[in-house]
Design an enzyme around this catalytic site. Sequence first.
Site, mmCIF file in Angstrom:
data_model
loop_
_atom_site.group_PDB
_atom_site.id
_atom_site.type_symbol
_atom_site.label_atom_id
_atom_site.label_comp_id
_atom_site.label_asym_id
_atom_site.label_seq_id
_atom_site.Cartn_x
_atom_site.Cartn_y
_atom_site.Cartn_z
ATOM 1 N N CYS A 1 0.656 -0.835 0.038
ATOM 2 C CA CYS A 1 0.060 -0.167 -0.048
ATOM 3 C C CYS A 1 1.008 1.549 -0.119
ATOM 4 O O CYS A 1 1.073 1.434 0.874
ATOM 5 C CB CYS A 1 -1.115 0.059 1.327
ATOM 6 S SG CYS A 1 -1.742 1.652 1.244
ATOM 7 N N CYS B 1 -0.374 3.910 2.541
ATOM 8 C CA CYS B 1 0.411 3.679 4.408
ATOM 9 C C CYS B 1 1.716 4.154 4.145
ATOM 10 O O CYS B 1 1.866 3.988 5.276
ATOM 11 C CB CYS B 1 0.773 1.969 4.548
ATOM 12 S SG CYS B 1 -0.662 1.260 3.927
#
Length: 108
Positions: free
Chosen positions: A32, A35
């Site tokens: 991600c 993230c």
Amino acid sequence: MSSVLEITDPQFDTEVFEAETPVLVYFWASWCGPCRLVSPSINKIADSYGDSLKVVKLEVDPNPESRTKCKVEGVPALRLFKDKQLLAEHEGAIGKQQLEEMLKKHLN
């Protein structure tokens, strides 16, 4: 050294629901991109709030039980719990200032 505790499904109830202090749960994934942008803010929050807030991170792919329990549909995701109650939630990238504003509404 970050004061963010990495947890897994078997530790979730103990580390989150049985905690004495409010707990910010950070759901993330290694693949991600957003993230990676949010992680430094999570670490700074953990260091700043010290004893008044416990910060844990949980990788979603190997921990589907906690992801389902918290109704996480996308990452990064944040859930703030106190005494087993969900106080706040956020999905998607969030800046440090927005994160602090969210926390200040719920922490004394």
